[in-house]
Design a protein around this motif. Structure first.
Motif, PDB file in Angstrom:
ATOM      1  N   CYS A 205      -4.629 -47.201  74.175  1.00 42.65           N
ATOM      2  CA  CYS A 205      -3.265 -46.769  74.467  1.00 42.65           C
ATOM      3  C   CYS A 205      -2.337 -47.025  73.290  1.00 42.65           C
ATOM      4  O   CYS A 205      -1.189 -46.578  73.284  1.00 42.65           O
ATOM      5  N   GLY A 206      -2.828 -47.762  72.287  1.00 40.78           N
ATOM      6  CA  GLY A 206      -2.062 -47.976  71.075  1.00 40.78           C
ATOM      7  C   GLY A 206      -1.067 -49.115  71.137  1.00 40.78           C
ATOM      8  O   GLY A 206      -0.423 -49.439  70.133  1.00 40.78           O
ATOM      9  N   ARG A 207      -0.956 -49.781  72.301  1.00 40.91           N
ATOM     10  CA  ARG A 207       0.060 -50.826  72.447  1.00 40.91           C
ATOM     11  C   ARG A 207      -0.519 -52.164  72.880  1.00 40.91           C
ATOM     12  O   ARG A 207       0.188 -53.152  72.930  1.00 40.91           O
ATOM     13  N   GLY A 208      -1.793 -52.180  73.248  1.00 42.40           N
ATOM     14  CA  GLY A 208      -2.421 -53.434  73.617  1.00 42.40           C
ATOM     15  C   GLY A 208      -2.526 -53.650  75.108  1.00 42.40           C
ATOM     16  O   GLY A 208      -2.020 -52.875  75.929  1.00 42.40           O
ATOM     17  N   GLN A 209      -3.195 -54.749  75.481  1.00 46.68           N
ATOM     18  CA  GLN A 209      -3.545 -55.019  76.862  1.00 46.68           C
ATOM     19  C   GLN A 209      -2.345 -55.189  77.793  1.00 46.68           C
ATOM     20  O   GLN A 209      -2.430 -54.933  78.989  1.00 46.68           O
ATOM     21  N   LEU A 210      -1.210 -55.594  77.259  1.00 47.24           N
ATOM     22  CA  LEU A 210      -0.041 -55.831  78.098  1.00 47.24           C
ATOM     23  C   LEU A 210       0.614 -54.542  78.567  1.00 47.24           C
ATOM     24  O   LEU A 210       1.503 -54.573  79.436  1.00 47.24           O
ATOM     25  N   PHE A 211       0.189 -53.422  78.017  1.00 44.61           N
ATOM     26  CA  PHE A 211       0.806 -52.144  78.362  1.00 44.61           C
ATOM     27  C   PHE A 211      -0.193 -51.157  78.954  1.00 44.61           C
ATOM     28  O   PHE A 211       0.103 -49.971  79.079  1.00 44.61           O
ATOM     29  N   VAL A 212      -1.386 -51.651  79.332  1.00 47.32           N
ATOM     30  CA  VAL A 212      -2.402 -50.798  79.948  1.00 47.32           C
ATOM     31  C   VAL A 212      -1.972 -50.454  81.372  1.00 47.32           C
ATOM     32  O   VAL A 212      -1.622 -51.327  82.157  1.00 47.32           O
ATOM     33  N   THR A 213      -1.973 -49.178  81.703  1.00 50.33           N
ATOM     34  CA  THR A 213      -1.683 -48.757  83.070  1.00 50.33           C
ATOM     35  C   THR A 213      -2.096 -47.320  83.254  1.00 50.33           C
ATOM     36  O   THR A 213      -2.094 -46.531  82.309  1.00 50.33           O
ATOM     37  N   GLU A 214      -2.501 -46.983  84.488  1.00 48.77           N
ATOM     38  CA  GLU A 214      -2.769 -45.598  84.845  1.00 48.77           C
ATOM     39  C   GLU A 214      -1.659 -45.051  85.723  1.00 48.77           C
ATOM     40  O   GLU A 214      -1.684 -43.917  86.154  1.00 48.77           O
ATOM     41  N   ASP A 215      -0.663 -45.896  85.996  1.00 48.91           N
ATOM     42  CA  ASP A 215       0.420 -45.494  86.880  1.00 48.91           C
ATOM     43  C   ASP A 215       1.753 -45.687  86.169  1.00 48.91           C
ATOM     44  O   ASP A 215       1.852 -45.511  84.964  1.00 48.91           O
ATOM     45  N   SER A 216       2.765 -46.089  86.883  1.00 46.69           N
ATOM     46  CA  SER A 216       4.092 -46.251  86.305  1.00 46.69           C
ATOM     47  C   SER A 216       4.172 -47.546  85.506  1.00 46.69           C
ATOM     48  O   SER A 216       3.290 -48.408  85.556  1.00 46.69           O
TER      49      SER A 216
ATOM     50  N   MET B 223       3.019 -56.630  81.010  1.00 50.28           N
ATOM     51  CA  MET B 223       4.240 -57.098  80.369  1.00 50.28           C
ATOM     52  C   MET B 223       5.433 -56.981  81.309  1.00 50.28           C
ATOM     53  O   MET B 223       6.243 -57.908  81.437  1.00 50.28           O
ATOM     54  N   TYR B 224       5.547 -55.863  81.983  1.00 52.14           N
ATOM     55  CA  TYR B 224       6.644 -55.662  82.928  1.00 52.14           C
ATOM     56  C   TYR B 224       6.642 -56.762  83.990  1.00 52.14           C
ATOM     57  O   TYR B 224       7.693 -57.314  84.345  1.00 52.14           O
TER      58      TYR B 224
END
Length: 604
Positions: free
Chosen positions: A371-382, A388-389
């Motif tokens: 995803c280009g941003r790392g594990q803290l930003f992995v998501t298939e949804d919102s 991170m959120y």
């Protein structure tokens, strides 16, 4: 190759090989047993020709292994309240045992077992219980239960072993079972010392399986022992059961590791390590492919379950990851979450140590690189599903709820997230990832003004204000970058003009010297923070005015890239605004006069 399909939740399920038979029709063997070619049928009332069936089995042995109803929507059984008997085993022999109209013969039984021995001697085989439910069969074939017990050394027959009785089960195979995984006050407490003593005298019982519930699947004693959530077995019991019956772990659909990783009161990490040592491959098997799919359906791999349940999860993560590194990026859980998301989003009290170890191993294995941003930003949804959120939301939640100790833990976990995100972006190694400057990480990723202020108040020194990250950015440079990128933050949650002002305020733990520092490189040119702000379209009211106040001399220094003074640089680009140009000119009008053709008249 086995066919796979996706369920509504996006998880893969597995079908048996079709072996050349249409998905909508039964094999010739099953048709000889009295079942129609297609559609629903009754196994009880089928009219079978057992001599023809036996002959077919001798010449077409593979048909004995093809499960009935693997693709049909209806079950071939119309048994009263006994459907669980067929839940995991629907081989032709299992179907044959249900026949009451034309009961199975000795010749056909021997042919079935000869053609496909696994159906009779596998530990999970339900044949004895299934046969016992057919009174017509038992009357016409009195010794069938004895034959089936002799074929299967793991079968307990119709009476549970003493080992199971010591765990609270009734002697009869269809009798009451203990309460072991619901209400804590009502949960059965096992005397594990007495169980160990009995097993040393009767070691063969460790290999004998019994159903864990009425009509349920036959489990090994080790698998059942790991069901007791509120009084889990001690390491000594687990090691003894493993020594006596390693098959409880190595069997294809063993639930031992998953159940152990789902114990909310298991504090000894060596229990998990002992099971893993017997068969490390189990760390890579999803719960859907195991028996007793309750917890396992929700938490895809043992690492997911451990991240949610285990008190000692931080200690066993290295062992589970070493056995199956791909678990860190696996999304086979019910909500398609990686283990980090499970720990951050779903676990009420995930420890700071658990969050740190998951972040560290995820960084090592480059989770989220796609995803280009790392594990803290992995998501298939919102965005609300991102780790991170949720780290940020958790920090705010406990702060507002007034739990000081809990709030501090959540705040520390969020800080680790900021550092890990910065380390991924700047491509630091695992050994240096925690050296990423916390203040830069918070300014870029926190998205909450109060978090940045907390870090400035509690953790920031004067040296931190001019410290650079691997991209050569100071905290001020990052704040300017974020101020110029309005699409990546909510102005109601964080005002970067306030952050810039605070970073430069000598009276509030800031430093005006940061406005003089030359850290930022654009196309190879070191530049002052004011130049950077103007290049990125940061207006006076957005923070540039505070930079000028901290270092007024910057107004007279040309931008090294364009060689333009700041007042002229403000006029360049799509984000140029008249008020910024005029405001900068008004701050130093003397710099504009020499540039005018009739400067004497202008100045006069």
């Amino acid at each position: 190759m086995a066919r796979t399909k996706k369920t509504a939740r996006g998880k893969a399920t597995f079908r048996e090989p079709l072996n050349g038979i249409s998905e909508n029709e039964r094999s010739t063997l099953l048709q000889l047993m009295g079942l129609p070619r297609e559609g629903a049928a009754s196994a009880k009332t089928a009219s079978a020709n057992w001599s023809t069936v036996a002959e077919r089995l001798r010449t077409h042995t593979r048909e004995a292994a093809i499960k009935e109803s693997r693709c049909l929507t209806t079950t071939p059984f119309d048994t009263d309240g006994c459907c669980n008997e067929w839940r995991f085993e629907k081989h032709p022999l299992t179907v044959a045992l249900a026949n009451e109209r034309t009961p199975l013969t000795r010749e056909a039984l021997i042919a079935f077992i000869s053609a496909y021995p696994d159906v009779a001697n596998s530990p999970r085989s339900p044949l004895v219980v299934a046969a016992s439910k057919n009174s017509v069969l038992c009357k016409s074939f009195p010794d069938i239960l004895d034959i089936l017990r002799r074929v299967n050394p793991h079968c307990c027959g119709l009476q549970r072993t003493k080992t199971f009785q010591l765990m609270g089960f009734s002697p009869a195979i269809d009798g009451p079972v203990p309460q072991y995984d619901n209400c804590r006050d009502a949960a059965h407490v096992v005397n594990w010392e007495a169980l160990e003593s009995h097993l040393r005298e009767n070691p063969e019982e460790a290999k004998i399986v019994c159903p864990s519930s009425n009509g349920g699947v036959a489990l090994f004693p080790l698998e059942v022992a790991l069901h007791f959530q509120y009084s889990p077995p001690p390491l000594s019991t687990v090691r003894l059961l493993l020594q006596l019956c390693p098959e409880a772990v190595t069997i294809a659909d063993s639930c031992a590791l998953m159940k152990a990783c789902s114990l909310p009161f298991l504090k000894d990490p060596d229990v998990i390590r002992s099971i893993l040592k017997v068969d490390p491959r189990k760390a890579g098997e999803v719960g859907q492919r195991m028996v007793e799919c309750t917890i396992e359906e929700q938490f895809g791999l043992p690492l997911h379950a451990a991240a949610y349940f285990l008190p000692c999860a931080a200690q066993v993560v290295p062992d589970l990851v070493e056995s199956y590194p791909a678990a860190l990026s696996d999304i086979s859980s019910i909500y398609s979450q990686i283990p980090l998301q499970v720990a951050v989003r779903d676990r009420p009290r995930a420890s700071v140590e658990l969050i740190k170890i998951l972040l560290q191993y995820g960084h090592r294995h480059k989770v989220g690189k796609e995803c280009g941003r790392g594990q803290l930003f992995v998501t298939e949804d919102s965005e609300s599903w991102m780790a991170m959120y949720n780290l940020i939301c958790n920090a705010g939640l406990y702060r507002e709820d007034g739990e000081p100790g809990r709030a501090e833990e959540r705040f520390q976990s969020a800080c680790l997230g900021f550092q890990a995100a910065g380390a991924f972006k700047t491509e630091l190694t695992e050994t240096t990832m925690w050296e990423y400057p916390l203040l830069q990480g918070a300014v870029e990723f926190a998205r909450r003004q109060w978090i940045v202020m907390q870090i400035l108040d509690r953790y920031t020194t004067q040296a931190d204000l001019i410290r650079t990250d691997a991209f050569g950015r100071t905290p001020l440079a990052v704040a300017i970058e974020m101020a110029g990128n309005n699409d990546h933050h909510d102005p109601d949650e964080i005002d970067f003009s306030v952050i810039i002002q605070r970073l430069l305020n000598d009276d509030q733990n800031g430093s005006s010297k940061a406005a003089v520092f030359l850290p930022m490189n654009v196309a190879g040119f070191p530049m002052l923070p004011l130049h950077q702000a103007l290049h990125q379209g940061v207006g006076l009211e957005d923070g540039s005015e505070n930079i000028v106040k901290a270092y007024p001399e910057a107004l007279s220094i040309p931008d090294p890239q364009s060689n333009l003074l700041p007042c002229l640089l403000a006029a360049v680009g799509e984000r140029a605004r008249v008020e910024n140009i005029f405001g900068l000119m008004n701050m130093r009008p003397d710099l504009i006069v020499p540039l005018c053709g009739n400067h004497k008249k202008f100045s006069g």
